[in-house]
Design a protein around this motif. Structure first.
Motif, PDB file in Angstrom:
ATOM      1  N   ASP A 241       1.885  14.296  83.440  1.00  0.00           N
ATOM      2  CA  ASP A 241       0.685  13.465  83.511  1.00  0.00           C
ATOM      3  C   ASP A 241      -0.471  14.109  82.755  1.00  0.00           C
ATOM      4  N   ARG A 242      -0.967  13.424  81.742  1.00  0.00           N
ATOM      5  CA  ARG A 242      -2.112  13.805  80.908  1.00  0.00           C
ATOM      6  C   ARG A 242      -1.800  14.935  79.920  1.00  0.00           C
ATOM      7  N   LEU A 243      -0.572  15.411  79.884  1.00  0.00           N
ATOM      8  CA  LEU A 243      -0.219  16.542  79.033  1.00  0.00           C
ATOM      9  C   LEU A 243       0.671  16.114  77.861  1.00  0.00           C
ATOM     10  N   ALA A 244       0.595  16.910  76.781  1.00  0.00           N
ATOM     11  CA  ALA A 244       1.450  16.697  75.612  1.00  0.00           C
ATOM     12  C   ALA A 244       2.292  17.925  75.295  1.00  0.00           C
ATOM     13  N   LYS A 245       1.706  19.127  75.468  1.00  0.00           N
ATOM     14  CA  LYS A 245       2.377  20.370  75.111  1.00  0.00           C
ATOM     15  C   LYS A 245       1.907  21.482  76.041  1.00  0.00           C
ATOM     16  N   PHE A 246       2.709  22.552  76.051  1.00  0.00           N
ATOM     17  CA  PHE A 246       2.358  23.755  76.807  1.00  0.00           C
ATOM     18  C   PHE A 246       2.314  24.967  75.878  1.00  0.00           C
ATOM     19  N   ILE A 247       1.385  25.882  76.165  1.00  0.00           N
ATOM     20  CA  ILE A 247       1.372  27.216  75.565  1.00  0.00           C
ATOM     21  C   ILE A 247       1.210  28.205  76.713  1.00  0.00           C
ATOM     22  N   PHE A 248       2.154  29.128  76.836  1.00  0.00           N
ATOM     23  CA  PHE A 248       2.117  30.127  77.904  1.00  0.00           C
ATOM     24  C   PHE A 248       2.025  31.522  77.290  1.00  0.00           C
ATOM     25  N   VAL A 249       1.118  32.324  77.819  1.00  0.00           N
ATOM     26  CA  VAL A 249       0.820  33.632  77.235  1.00  0.00           C
ATOM     27  C   VAL A 249       1.071  34.746  78.247  1.00  0.00           C
ATOM     28  N   ASP A 250       2.127  35.517  78.027  1.00  0.00           N
ATOM     29  CA  ASP A 250       2.351  36.807  78.679  1.00  0.00           C
ATOM     30  C   ASP A 250       2.394  36.715  80.208  1.00  0.00           C
ATOM     31  N   GLU A 251       3.347  35.959  80.717  1.00  0.00           N
ATOM     32  CA  GLU A 251       3.511  35.811  82.163  1.00  0.00           C
ATOM     33  C   GLU A 251       5.005  35.743  82.503  1.00  0.00           C
ATOM     34  N   PRO A 252       5.463  36.528  83.484  1.00  0.00           N
ATOM     35  CA  PRO A 252       6.856  36.455  83.901  1.00  0.00           C
ATOM     36  C   PRO A 252       7.071  35.314  84.892  1.00  0.00           C
ATOM     37  N   ALA A 253       8.322  34.951  85.095  1.00  0.00           N
ATOM     38  CA  ALA A 253       8.633  33.912  86.068  1.00  0.00           C
ATOM     39  C   ALA A 253       8.354  34.382  87.486  1.00  0.00           C
ATOM     40  N   LEU A 254       8.478  35.678  87.727  1.00  0.00           N
ATOM     41  CA  LEU A 254       8.186  36.280  89.025  1.00  0.00           C
ATOM     42  C   LEU A 254       7.500  37.605  88.782  1.00  0.00           C
ATOM     43  N   ALA A 255       6.316  37.782  89.368  1.00  0.00           N
ATOM     44  CA  ALA A 255       5.545  39.001  89.125  1.00  0.00           C
ATOM     45  C   ALA A 255       5.907  40.130  90.075  1.00  0.00           C
ATOM     46  N   ALA A 256       6.348  39.802  91.284  1.00  0.00           N
ATOM     47  CA  ALA A 256       6.639  40.832  92.281  1.00  0.00           C
ATOM     48  C   ALA A 256       7.874  41.634  91.886  1.00  0.00           C
ATOM     49  N   ALA A 257       7.801  42.941  92.098  1.00  0.00           N
ATOM     50  CA  ALA A 257       8.933  43.821  91.807  1.00  0.00           C
ATOM     51  C   ALA A 257       9.792  43.968  93.071  1.00  0.00           C
ATOM     52  N   ASP A 258      11.113  43.826  92.904  1.00  0.00           N
ATOM     53  CA  ASP A 258      12.068  44.077  93.980  1.00  0.00           C
ATOM     54  C   ASP A 258      13.391  44.455  93.327  1.00  0.00           C
ATOM     55  N   PRO A 259      14.419  44.800  94.101  1.00  0.00           N
ATOM     56  CA  PRO A 259      15.687  45.231  93.496  1.00  0.00           C
ATOM     57  C   PRO A 259      16.283  44.212  92.525  1.00  0.00           C
ATOM     58  N   ASP A 260      16.025  42.924  92.764  1.00  0.00           N
ATOM     59  CA  ASP A 260      16.533  41.895  91.861  1.00  0.00           C
ATOM     60  C   ASP A 260      15.605  41.636  90.675  1.00  0.00           C
ATOM     61  N   ASN A 261      14.401  42.205  90.723  1.00  0.00           N
ATOM     62  CA  ASN A 261      13.423  42.008  89.648  1.00  0.00           C
ATOM     63  C   ASN A 261      12.720  43.331  89.358  1.00  0.00           C
ATOM     64  N   PRO A 262      13.469  44.318  88.848  1.00  0.00           N
ATOM     65  CA  PRO A 262      12.905  45.664  88.690  1.00  0.00           C
ATOM     66  C   PRO A 262      11.783  45.759  87.671  1.00  0.00           C
TER      67      PRO A 262
END
Length: 269
Positions: free
Chosen positions: A110-131
């Motif tokens: 809705d109301r969007l045409a494109k995305f630009i994403f700059v320097d962000e992980p899908a998950l920021a928290a660190a854990d054994p599955d996301n070292p």
């Protein structure tokens, strides 16, 4: 700055510069729209640039509720609706990217045409599955307490860790960051950090450009993984750049953004 009243009566401030196709800029955690000061003058030669101070941050600091990424995304949708903007390219840096992902989850295209994403992980928290995450849960709790009790010092340190070209002066950016609401930011960082967007990213159907700084506090491979999960995406890595790659290399960044929005000599995967 101009003020928009969100649906819960919270004032949200933004700048509105230039004319043409709309480019929305959303900053990272604890920052403000001023961080794009090397980008807005050039980009506004080509686009109508809307740069927002997200809830609880910068001039939008008069806030008593809503320290959640979903509320920030709802604010963005409300702003676009209030201004009656369509075919918008949404550019989100750091947490601003997560706000964009939450926008997509809640409102789709809705109301969007494109995305630009700059320097962000899908998950920021660190854990054994996301070292490669940014902080462990223990570190996150300590960060929350520090942000609440020593807001100005914590925000200054956060800004200092976001770029590697130390000859650049960011005193004005730090001062703008320090307008932020410490209690709000202390709560917001937890919500931002624990959200995993891996199920949302593959559903994005809009053309997408993803940027990463090779020497960022965010592992560039994590950001590359974001691009890989989005079907219609292109990845651009800036060597010798930190988290604020758009500030460290504004000419290159502005050119790539302009070409992407205008579809000039720009091929997606």
């Amino acid at each position: 700055m101009t003020q928009c009243i969100a649906s819960d009566n919270t004032p949200i401030y933004f700048t509105d510069t230039g004319a043409g196709p709309v480019l929305m800029l959303a900053h990272g955690y604890g920052c403000t729209s001023r961080y794009f000061r090397k980008n807005i003058p050039e980009l506004s030669k080509h686009f109508r640039v809307i740069a927002v101070d997200l809830r609880g941050q910068g001039h939008s600091n008069k806030v008593t509720k809503g320290p959640r990424v979903s509320r920030l995304a709802t604010d963005i949708h409300g702003l676009l609706t209030e201004l009656n903007l369509t075919n918008v390219t949404y550019l989100g840096w750091s947490m601003g990217a997560s706000v964009g992902w939450n926008y997509w989850d809640l409102f789709g295209a809705d109301r969007l045409a494109k995305f630009i994403f700059v320097d962000e992980p899908a998950l920021a928290a660190a854990d054994p599955d996301n070292p490669t995450g940014a902080m462990s849960m223990d570190d996150l709790t300590a960060f929350q307490n520090n942000m609440r009790d020593h807001t100005d010092a914590r925000l200054k340190l956060l800004s200092a860790h976001s770029y590697i070209k130390k000859e650049l002066n960011i005193d004005d950016l730090v001062a703008d960051s320090q307008l932020g609401n410490g209690d709000f930011l202390s709560q917001l960082i937890f919500n931002h950090h624990v959200l995993d967007w891996s199920d949302v990213l593959p559903t994005i159907t809009l053309p997408t450009l993803v940027f990463s700084g090779e020497n960022s506090l965010v592992n560039w491979k994590s950001t590359k993984h974001v691009s890989d999960m989005i079907p219609n995406s292109r990845f651009e890595r800036f060597s010798d750049a930190g988290h604020m790659l758009f500030f460290e290399y504004p000419e290159k960044f502005n050119q790539l953004v302009t070409e992407f929005v205008e579809n000039k000599q720009f091929q997606l995967q």
